[in-house]
Design a protein around this motif. Structure first.
Motif, mmCIF file in Angstrom:
data_model
loop_
_atom_site.group_PDB
_atom_site.id
_atom_site.type_symbol
_atom_site.label_atom_id
_atom_site.label_comp_id
_atom_site.label_asym_id
_atom_site.label_seq_id
_atom_site.Cartn_x
_atom_site.Cartn_y
_atom_site.Cartn_z
ATOM 1 N N ALA A 152 0.518 -0.926 0.122
ATOM 2 C CA ALA A 152 0.200 0.005 -0.073
ATOM 3 C C ALA A 152 1.101 1.095 -0.628
ATOM 4 O O ALA A 152 0.887 1.770 1.390
ATOM 5 C CB ALA A 152 -1.108 0.318 0.906
ATOM 6 N N TRP A 153 1.972 1.379 -1.045
ATOM 7 C CA TRP A 153 2.299 2.731 -0.970
ATOM 8 C C TRP A 153 2.730 3.138 -2.487
ATOM 9 O O TRP A 153 2.790 1.863 -3.824
ATOM 10 C CB TRP A 153 3.516 2.476 -0.413
ATOM 11 C CG TRP A 153 4.537 1.107 -1.101
ATOM 12 C CD1 TRP A 153 4.695 -0.023 -0.679
ATOM 13 C CD2 TRP A 153 5.478 1.315 -2.367
ATOM 14 N NE1 TRP A 153 4.927 -0.913 -1.824
ATOM 15 C CE2 TRP A 153 5.962 0.081 -1.894
ATOM 16 C CE3 TRP A 153 6.154 2.277 -2.953
ATOM 17 C CZ2 TRP A 153 7.711 0.065 -3.075
ATOM 18 C CZ3 TRP A 153 6.884 1.825 -3.719
ATOM 19 C CH2 TRP A 153 7.820 0.845 -4.244
ATOM 20 N N ASP A 154 3.091 4.848 -3.331
ATOM 21 C CA ASP A 154 4.029 4.640 -3.976
ATOM 22 C C ASP A 154 5.258 4.925 -3.789
ATOM 23 O O ASP A 154 5.184 5.505 -2.751
ATOM 24 C CB ASP A 154 2.636 5.216 -5.255
ATOM 25 C CG ASP A 154 1.810 6.730 -4.657
ATOM 26 O OD1 ASP A 154 2.438 7.225 -3.744
ATOM 27 O OD2 ASP A 154 0.873 6.662 -5.093
ATOM 28 N N TYR A 155 5.775 6.408 -4.564
ATOM 29 C CA TYR A 155 6.609 7.036 -4.355
ATOM 30 C C TYR A 155 6.270 8.088 -3.535
ATOM 31 O O TYR A 155 7.225 9.071 -3.127
ATOM 32 C CB TYR A 155 7.261 7.697 -5.363
ATOM 33 C CG TYR A 155 7.264 6.088 -6.327
ATOM 34 C CD1 TYR A 155 9.078 5.183 -6.125
ATOM 35 C CD2 TYR A 155 6.903 5.888 -6.800
ATOM 36 C CE1 TYR A 155 8.834 4.033 -6.695
ATOM 37 C CE2 TYR A 155 7.339 4.285 -8.673
ATOM 38 C CZ TYR A 155 8.130 3.879 -8.135
ATOM 39 O OH TYR A 155 8.645 2.914 -8.498
ATOM 40 N N GLU A 156 5.143 8.885 -3.775
ATOM 41 C CA GLU A 156 4.709 9.929 -2.419
ATOM 42 C C GLU A 156 4.027 9.770 -1.624
ATOM 43 O O GLU A 156 3.511 10.681 -0.123
ATOM 44 C CB GLU A 156 3.919 10.973 -3.509
ATOM 45 C CG GLU A 156 4.768 11.637 -4.599
ATOM 46 C CD GLU A 156 4.499 12.004 -5.448
ATOM 47 O OE1 GLU A 156 3.319 12.136 -5.603
ATOM 48 O OE2 GLU A 156 5.023 12.669 -6.480
ATOM 49 N N ARG A 157 3.046 8.134 -1.229
ATOM 50 C CA ARG A 157 2.320 8.019 -0.118
ATOM 51 C C ARG A 157 2.125 7.026 0.402
ATOM 52 O O ARG A 157 2.773 5.540 -0.232
ATOM 53 C CB ARG A 157 1.038 8.354 -0.778
ATOM 54 C CG ARG A 157 0.662 9.746 -1.961
ATOM 55 C CD ARG A 157 -0.988 9.471 -1.545
ATOM 56 N NE ARG A 157 -0.899 9.054 -3.312
ATOM 57 C CZ ARG A 157 -1.293 9.173 -4.011
ATOM 58 N NH1 ARG A 157 -1.899 10.152 -4.679
ATOM 59 N NH2 ARG A 157 -1.505 8.392 -5.208
ATOM 60 N N ALA A 158 1.979 6.925 1.552
ATOM 61 C CA ALA A 158 1.764 4.766 1.753
ATOM 62 C C ALA A 158 0.460 4.786 2.716
ATOM 63 O O ALA A 158 0.060 6.476 3.744
ATOM 64 C CB ALA A 158 3.128 4.719 2.753
ATOM 65 N N THR A 159 0.173 3.715 3.055
ATOM 66 C CA THR A 159 -0.767 3.853 4.309
ATOM 67 C C THR A 159 -0.543 2.652 4.785
ATOM 68 O O THR A 159 0.351 1.191 4.154
ATOM 69 C CB THR A 159 -2.371 3.126 2.566
ATOM 70 O OG1 THR A 159 -2.694 4.280 2.050
ATOM 71 C CG2 THR A 159 -3.505 2.904 4.067
ATOM 72 N N TYR A 160 -0.823 2.698 5.931
ATOM 73 C CA TYR A 160 -0.290 1.232 6.933
ATOM 74 C C TYR A 160 -1.756 0.802 7.425
ATOM 75 O O TYR A 160 -2.861 1.620 7.999
ATOM 76 C CB TYR A 160 0.795 1.895 8.241
ATOM 77 C CG TYR A 160 1.448 2.404 8.247
ATOM 78 C CD1 TYR A 160 3.064 1.448 8.140
ATOM 79 C CD2 TYR A 160 1.918 3.599 7.781
ATOM 80 C CE1 TYR A 160 4.150 1.969 7.877
ATOM 81 C CE2 TYR A 160 3.611 4.008 7.060
ATOM 82 C CZ TYR A 160 4.088 3.086 7.475
ATOM 83 O OH TYR A 160 5.804 3.499 6.831
ATOM 84 N N ASP A 161 -1.793 -0.095 7.426
ATOM 85 C CA ASP A 161 -2.977 -0.944 7.549
ATOM 86 C C ASP A 161 -3.376 -1.835 8.904
ATOM 87 O O ASP A 161 -2.081 -2.579 9.386
ATOM 88 C CB ASP A 161 -3.483 -2.036 6.249
ATOM 89 C CG ASP A 161 -4.741 -0.942 5.504
ATOM 90 O OD1 ASP A 161 -4.936 0.131 5.653
ATOM 91 O OD2 ASP A 161 -4.148 -1.535 4.292
#
Length: 121
Positions: free
Chosen positions: A32-41
């Motif tokens: 759950a990430w790209d080069y500018e964002r990430a998501t923690y679940d």
């Protein structure tokens, strides 16, 4: 449902440190990430359904893929998963009290671990 007053919103943390602390508390970044964002679940499978506690992050300076970024945390949220549509966060959702308590405990523990390393945006 968004969690208010957690002390996490707008914290700026090194990505590698953030990965370690989030993993310690069951919050997984995985794909759950790209080069500018990430998501923690953190996934909760309980009698009432499947829920996800999520912390969204972004960087304005760095590259998540290169593990070289300072991440700004956003307001944590919990949502219910509906197959095959995905996670819903809407106001019409009902969240069990025991789930919300567990989420709040997780967020408080993360905040305590991050406190020594924080940079405010």
């Amino acid at each position: 449902m968004y969690f208010e007053n957690t002390g996490l919103e707008n914290l700026v943390v090194d990505l590698n440190l953030l990965d370690d602390i989030m993993n310690k508390h069951g919050m997984v970044r995985a794909g759950a990430w790209d080069y500018e964002r990430a998501t923690y679940d953190k996934k909760f499978v309980i009698r009432e359904g499947t829920y996800y506690l999520r912390v969204f992050t972004y960087t304005t300076d760095g590259d998540v893929g290169a593990h070289d970024a300072m991440m700004t945390l956003m307001k944590p949220v919990v949502g219910k998963h509906y197959y095959p549509h995905g996670v819903e966060y809407g106001e019409d959702e009902v969240f069990p009290k025991h789930l919300l308590k567990s989420c709040e405990q997780t967020l408080a523990a993360i905040r305590a671990d991050l406190q020594a390393f924080e940079i405010r945006a």
